[in-house]
Scaffold this motif. Structure first.
Motif, PDB file in Angstrom:
ATOM      1  N   GLY A   1       0.796  -1.222   0.000  1.00 22.36           N
ATOM      2  CA  GLY A   1       0.000   0.000   0.000  1.00 22.36           C
ATOM      3  C   GLY A   1       0.826   1.267   0.000  1.00 22.36           C
ATOM      4  N   ASN A   2       2.180   1.138   0.036  1.00 26.36           N
ATOM      5  CA  ASN A   2       3.035   2.314   0.158  1.00 26.36           C
ATOM      6  C   ASN A   2       4.151   2.298  -0.868  1.00 26.36           C
ATOM      7  OD1 ASN A   2       1.824   3.433   2.670  1.00 26.36           O
ATOM      8  ND2 ASN A   2       2.566   1.511   3.554  1.00 26.36           N
ATOM      9  N   ILE A   3       4.600   3.511  -1.201  1.00 30.45           N
ATOM     10  CA  ILE A   3       5.782   3.705  -2.040  1.00 30.45           C
ATOM     11  C   ILE A   3       6.798   4.489  -1.204  1.00 30.45           C
ATOM     12  CG2 ILE A   3       6.667   4.654  -4.194  1.00 30.45           C
ATOM     13  CD1 ILE A   3       3.860   4.555  -5.308  1.00 30.45           C
ATOM     14  N   TYR A   4       8.047   4.067  -1.264  1.00 27.96           N
ATOM     15  CA  TYR A   4       9.096   4.702  -0.454  1.00 27.96           C
ATOM     16  C   TYR A   4      10.092   5.394  -1.386  1.00 27.96           C
ATOM     17  CZ  TYR A   4       7.232   1.727   3.218  1.00 27.96           C
ATOM     18  OH  TYR A   4       6.410   1.117   4.117  1.00 27.96           O
ATOM     19  N   PHE A   5      10.291   6.724  -1.106  1.00 30.14           N
ATOM     20  CA  PHE A   5      11.336   7.484  -1.791  1.00 30.14           C
ATOM     21  C   PHE A   5      12.486   7.633  -0.816  1.00 30.14           C
ATOM     22  CE2 PHE A   5       7.574   8.617  -4.180  1.00 30.14           C
ATOM     23  CZ  PHE A   5       8.039   8.586  -5.477  1.00 30.14           C
ATOM     24  N   ILE A   6      13.666   7.190  -1.208  1.00 33.89           N
ATOM     25  CA  ILE A   6      14.811   7.058  -0.302  1.00 33.89           C
ATOM     26  C   ILE A   6      15.998   7.817  -0.892  1.00 33.89           C
ATOM     27  CG2 ILE A   6      16.305   5.414   0.891  1.00 33.89           C
ATOM     28  CD1 ILE A   6      14.171   3.259   0.212  1.00 33.89           C
ATOM     29  N   ARG A   7      16.701   8.571  -0.022  1.00 31.75           N
ATOM     30  CA  ARG A   7      17.962   9.195  -0.452  1.00 31.75           C
ATOM     31  C   ARG A   7      18.967   9.078   0.688  1.00 31.75           C
ATOM     32  NH1 ARG A   7      20.200  12.656  -4.087  1.00 31.75           N
ATOM     33  NH2 ARG A   7      18.267  13.145  -5.191  1.00 31.75           N
ATOM     34  N   ASN A   8      20.156   8.632   0.362  1.00 31.48           N
ATOM     35  CA  ASN A   8      21.249   8.599   1.338  1.00 31.48           C
ATOM     36  C   ASN A   8      21.732  10.009   1.617  1.00 31.48           C
ATOM     37  OD1 ASN A   8      21.387   5.766   1.672  1.00 31.48           O
ATOM     38  ND2 ASN A   8      22.524   5.580  -0.242  1.00 31.48           N
ATOM     39  N   LEU A   9      22.082  10.281   2.890  1.00 34.47           N
ATOM     40  CA  LEU A   9      22.549  11.605   3.318  1.00 34.47           C
ATOM     41  C   LEU A   9      24.057  11.548   3.538  1.00 34.47           C
ATOM     42  CD1 LEU A   9      19.718  12.401   5.918  1.00 34.47           C
ATOM     43  CD2 LEU A   9      19.814  13.020   3.500  1.00 34.47           C
ATOM     44  N   PHE A  10      24.740  12.580   3.065  1.00 34.04           N
ATOM     45  CA  PHE A  10      26.193  12.637   3.185  1.00 34.04           C
ATOM     46  C   PHE A  10      26.573  13.972   3.838  1.00 34.04           C
ATOM     47  CE2 PHE A  10      25.178   9.962  -0.403  1.00 34.04           C
ATOM     48  CZ  PHE A  10      25.935   8.833  -0.155  1.00 34.04           C
ATOM     49  N   SER A  11      27.635  13.945   4.645  1.00 37.23           N
ATOM     50  CA  SER A  11      28.103  15.140   5.382  1.00 37.23           C
ATOM     51  C   SER A  11      28.604  16.189   4.394  1.00 37.23           C
ATOM     52  CB  SER A  11      29.221  14.758   6.355  1.00 37.23           C
ATOM     53  OG  SER A  11      29.782  15.913   6.934  1.00 37.23           O
ATOM     54  N   SER A  12      28.204  17.434   4.671  1.00 38.69           N
ATOM     55  CA  SER A  12      28.675  18.531   3.814  1.00 38.69           C
ATOM     56  C   SER A  12      30.132  18.863   4.078  1.00 38.69           C
ATOM     57  CB  SER A  12      27.802  19.767   4.038  1.00 38.69           C
ATOM     58  OG  SER A  12      27.861  20.165   5.414  1.00 38.69           O
ATOM     59  N   ASN A  13      30.643  18.424   5.236  1.00 36.63           N
ATOM     60  CA  ASN A  13      32.041  18.715   5.597  1.00 36.63           C
ATOM     61  C   ASN A  13      32.980  17.615   5.098  1.00 36.63           C
ATOM     62  OD1 ASN A  13      31.264  21.075   7.012  1.00 36.63           O
ATOM     63  ND2 ASN A  13      30.750  19.833   8.831  1.00 36.63           N
ATOM     64  N   THR A  14      32.635  16.352   5.404  1.00 29.04           N
ATOM     65  CA  THR A  14      33.544  15.247   5.075  1.00 29.04           C
ATOM     66  C   THR A  14      33.107  14.461   3.839  1.00 29.04           C
ATOM     67  OG1 THR A  14      32.328  13.689   6.474  1.00 29.04           O
ATOM     68  CG2 THR A  14      34.080  15.002   7.526  1.00 29.04           C
ATOM     69  N   GLY A  15      31.830  14.582   3.485  1.00 29.31           N
ATOM     70  CA  GLY A  15      31.319  13.798   2.357  1.00 29.31           C
ATOM     71  C   GLY A  15      30.994  12.361   2.708  1.00 29.31           C
ATOM     72  N   ASN A  16      31.099  12.009   3.991  1.00 31.49           N
ATOM     73  CA  ASN A  16      30.830  10.636   4.425  1.00 31.49           C
ATOM     74  C   ASN A  16      29.334  10.427   4.636  1.00 31.49           C
ATOM     75  OD1 ASN A  16      33.573  10.020   4.448  1.00 31.49           O
ATOM     76  ND2 ASN A  16      33.818  10.755   6.558  1.00 31.49           N
ATOM     77  N   TYR A  17      28.932   9.167   4.588  1.00 33.01           N
ATOM     78  CA  TYR A  17      27.528   8.782   4.820  1.00 33.01           C
ATOM     79  C   TYR A  17      27.161   9.079   6.263  1.00 33.01           C
ATOM     80  CZ  TYR A  17      23.528   5.725   5.738  1.00 33.01           C
ATOM     81  OH  TYR A  17      22.320   5.219   6.132  1.00 33.01           O
ATOM     82  N   ILE A  18      26.062   9.821   6.482  1.00 36.15           N
ATOM     83  CA  ILE A  18      25.640  10.152   7.846  1.00 36.15           C
ATOM     84  C   ILE A  18      24.214   9.658   8.143  1.00 36.15           C
ATOM     85  CG2 ILE A  18      27.144  12.165   8.010  1.00 36.15           C
ATOM     86  CD1 ILE A  18      24.704  13.922   7.400  1.00 36.15           C
ATOM     87  N   GLY A  19      23.501   9.142   7.122  1.00 39.56           N
ATOM     88  CA  GLY A  19      22.153   8.647   7.386  1.00 39.56           C
ATOM     89  C   GLY A  19      21.344   8.451   6.112  1.00 39.56           C
ATOM     90  N   THR A  20      20.081   8.133   6.319  1.00 45.20           N
ATOM     91  CA  THR A  20      19.178   7.871   5.193  1.00 45.20           C
ATOM     92  C   THR A  20      17.866   8.601   5.437  1.00 45.20           C
ATOM     93  OG1 THR A  20      20.153   5.696   4.853  1.00 45.20           O
ATOM     94  CG2 THR A  20      17.996   6.094   3.860  1.00 45.20           C
ATOM     95  N   PHE A  21      17.350   9.247   4.391  1.00 43.78           N
ATOM     96  CA  PHE A  21      16.087   9.975   4.439  1.00 43.78           C
ATOM     97  C   PHE A  21      15.034   9.161   3.671  1.00 43.78           C
ATOM     98  CE2 PHE A  21      12.953  13.118   3.284  1.00 43.78           C
ATOM     99  CZ  PHE A  21      12.899  13.963   4.382  1.00 43.78           C
ATOM    100  N   ILE A  22      13.907   8.854   4.337  1.00 42.37           N
ATOM    101  CA  ILE A  22      12.849   8.025   3.718  1.00 42.37           C
ATOM    102  C   ILE A  22      11.529   8.750   3.843  1.00 42.37           C
ATOM    103  CG2 ILE A  22      11.621   5.817   3.740  1.00 42.37           C
ATOM    104  CD1 ILE A  22      14.094   4.566   5.003  1.00 42.37           C
ATOM    105  N   ILE A  23      10.814   8.883   2.699  1.00 43.62           N
ATOM    106  CA  ILE A  23       9.454   9.423   2.706  1.00 43.62           C
ATOM    107  C   ILE A  23       8.495   8.299   2.311  1.00 43.62           C
ATOM    108  CG2 ILE A  23       7.853  11.070   1.675  1.00 43.62           C
ATOM    109  CD1 ILE A  23      10.082  13.002   1.324  1.00 43.62           C
TER     110      ILE A  23
END
Length: 592
Positions: free
Chosen positions: A175-197
């Motif tokens: 019943g759902n659709i998930y839009f997902i984007r990985n989050l990266f640090s603006s300072n180091t460019g490393n992965y800091i989390g995931t954003f899900i709608i």
């Protein structure tokens, strides 16, 4: 023969031929026009459907891109907010106090309602997952309290190095659709989390298909998901997915989905590994096509009727002088007139009438000679008939001889004459009828065998094996006697020593009667075939009787009744045939 008699025959008249010819020509022309109209209209409707479907798909895709851009645009807002970004940059996000978690989720909710995405009313929940898999979540006013198990399932398949926006569904959550984007640090460019709608599928698709024809359906799919606007079109959507994604520019084609033809327009959405397709049943086009052709067919029906009446009028104009000519010829045949009147309608008919009258005069010249010849021929036929022996006279004479033998106490001669008389009577009756009861046929066969046994004395013995249940069924007249005669004359008579003859009749499993004549005579040559027997006027010791019987059985019953010969010379010879069991006796030769 009068005109009425001609009308009763199966030969078509010239008027019928002309009418039919004109009608066929008109019909062929109209059918060609119908085909042209149908194909041209079909091409136009297909083009219109293509334009309509592709325009709808382009509009839907434009709306999709707008909504995806809107979804993607709120992510920087969340990262720009220090209340949210600082915990994500922290290594120990999971050690946040309950008060801090509540503050972060309130800020997430505030940012959501400050965007235009909230007004669309198809968002269920938003999740932010830190790098240590701490989950911050908010729900919308239109959805229940968000659960975390979806996030756990999505993280299992997520590539944390993927920088693009991802669209995905869960197998247990259709019943759902998930839009997902990985989050990266603006300072180091490393992965800091995931954003899900979390987007409600039905509300999201309804928003984009509100202007779509109800009989059409929308399908969104990629390698790992497939969602569709109509729940009843699941099989069609899965079949559409199997056709493969359409990359790049918009494409249009005809596809067979779940045993039904569809027009399908497809295009990949830019920025997402996602293809959108709009499908419309091809039967709708045929319904429109049939509606268009109805008025055209009514017009054609009127043209056909006019053409038919025109054909009848033309044929009557052409055949009227022919009818007049036939009438005059019939009058001549009935001796009501002596010649054809002048035919002034067409020059060809006038020439024909003149030639016909000349022929009549020539016939009158030869009439007397022909009449005299017919009288002479008739007298010759009467003389020939007077010399023929009446078969009834012959039978009566044989009965008289038998009576004389009985009076003289010569039982052997009496039985032979009676048998010969009965055999001749059977031969006479066989010319008047095609089939006879098996019991009667065997009776005549016994008379024939008796006469042959008297001729050869004790050389031939006979055994007849026939079930009583078959005695009343019909078989072709004189179909057993020729086989018995062949066995005696060609098999047992040339044999040295005593001979054995067996007449055997059996009922087969396929409800047929198999008749076999078996003897231990000299047999047939190797590779002997009944159909190879040649007719002979000089040699009486041929097997022409077998060939005649084989032909007669074939005409009555077809290939199944051909004679079958199995012979071991000097040991055993069997000639058999098979016919269907029927009280009707098969097909009469007079009907062939």
């Amino acid at each position: 023969m009068t005109m009425d008699k001609y009308k009763k025959t199966k030969i078509p008249s010239l008027r019928t031929f002309i009418t039919a010819a004109i009608s066929i020509i008109v019909t062929v022309v109209l059918l060609c026009s119908i085909w042209f109209c149908y194909s041209r209209t079909s091409a136009i409707l297909t083009e219109n459907y293509e334009n309509s479907i592709t325009q709808n798909l382009e509009l839907i895709n434009h709306q999709f891109i707008e909504q995806i851009d809107l979804i993607d645009s709120i992510i920087p807002l969340y990262l720009a907010d220090t209340i949210i970004s600082e915990p994500l940059e922290s290594v120990d996000t999971g050690k946040q106090s309950a008060e801090n978690r509540l503050q972060i989720e309130k800020q997430m909710s505030y940012l959501y309602y400050s965007t235009s995405l909230a007004s669309k009313n198809f968002t269920n929940s938003i999740y932010i997952i830190s790098q240590d898999e701490t989950i911050f979540k908010i729900g919308t006013s239109s959805s229940p309290e968000p659960a975390e198990f979806q996030c756990r399932e999505l993280l299992k398949t997520l590539d944390k190095k993927e920088p693009k926006l991802i669209c995905q569904t869960l197998p247990r959550d259709d019943g759902n659709i998930y839009f997902i984007r990985n989050l990266f640090s603006s300072n180091t460019g490393n992965y800091i989390g995931t954003f899900i709608i979390n987007i409600d599928k039905d509300r999201f698709l309804s928003y984009h298909t509100k202007d779509l024809d109800p009989s059409w359906f929308l399908c969104l799919y990629n390698s790992s998901m497939a969602v569709f606007s109509d729940p009843d079109m699941e099989k069609e959507c899965m079949a559409l997915k199997e056709h493969g994604q359409r990359i790049g520019e918009l494409s249009f084609q005809t596809a067979r989905l779940n045993d039904r033809e569809y027009f399908v327009a497809s295009q990949e959405l830019s920025g997402l590994d996602l293809t959108s397709s709009v499908a419309a049943p091809k039967s709708l086009m045929f319904a429109d096509l049939n509606s268009i052709l109805k008025s055209y067919l009514l017009l054609l029906t009127g043209i056909v009727l006019i053409g038919l009446f025109t054909a009848i009028a033309i044929s009557r104009a052409i055949t009227k002088p022919i009818d007049k000519m036939i009438y005059n010829i019939n009058q001549i045949s009935e001796k009501k007139q002596s010649a054809l009147p002048p035919m002034k309608i067409y020059r060809e008919f006038d020439v024909w009438a003149d030639s016909f009258n000349k022929m009549l005069k020539q016939l009158d010249i030869y009439y007397n000679d022909i009449f005299q010849k017919q009288l002479l021929l008739k007298n010759s036929e009467i003389h020939a008939l007077q010399t023929q022996m009446n078969p009834h006279f012959l039978l009566n004479t044989l009965n008289t001889i038998a009576w004389k033998a009985q009076i003289s106490d010569n039982e052997e001669i009496y039985q032979m004459v009676i048998s010969l008389g009965e055999f001749l009577k059977a031969n006479t009756l066989s010319k008047e009828q095609d089939c006879i009861a098996l019991e009667k046929e065997l009776r005549y066969v016994k008379f024939y065998i008796y006469l042959q046994q008297q001729r050869f004395e004790d050389k031939i013995s006979c055994d007849i094996r026939v079930p009583e249940t078959l005695m009343h069924f019909l078989i072709p007249c004189f179909s057993i006697q020729p086989l018995v005669e062949n066995a005696i004359v060609h098999g047992l008579e040339p044999k040295t020593g005593k001979g054995k003859l067996i007449v055997q009749i059996l009922e087969t499993d396929d409800h047929c009667m198999e008749i076999s004549i078996i003897d231990n005579g000299v047999g047939f040559p190797k590779d002997f075939q009944v159909r190879d027997i040649a007719s002979s006027d000089t040699d009486s010791h041929t097997h022409i009787g077998l060939k005649n019987l084989d032909r007669r059985l074939f005409l009555l019953y077809g290939d199944m009744a051909h004679l079958s010969i199995d012979s071991t010379p000097g040991v055993c010879t069997s000639i058999s045939f098979k016919i269907p069991i029927s009280r009707g006796g098969g097909v009469s030769l007079h009907d062939l």
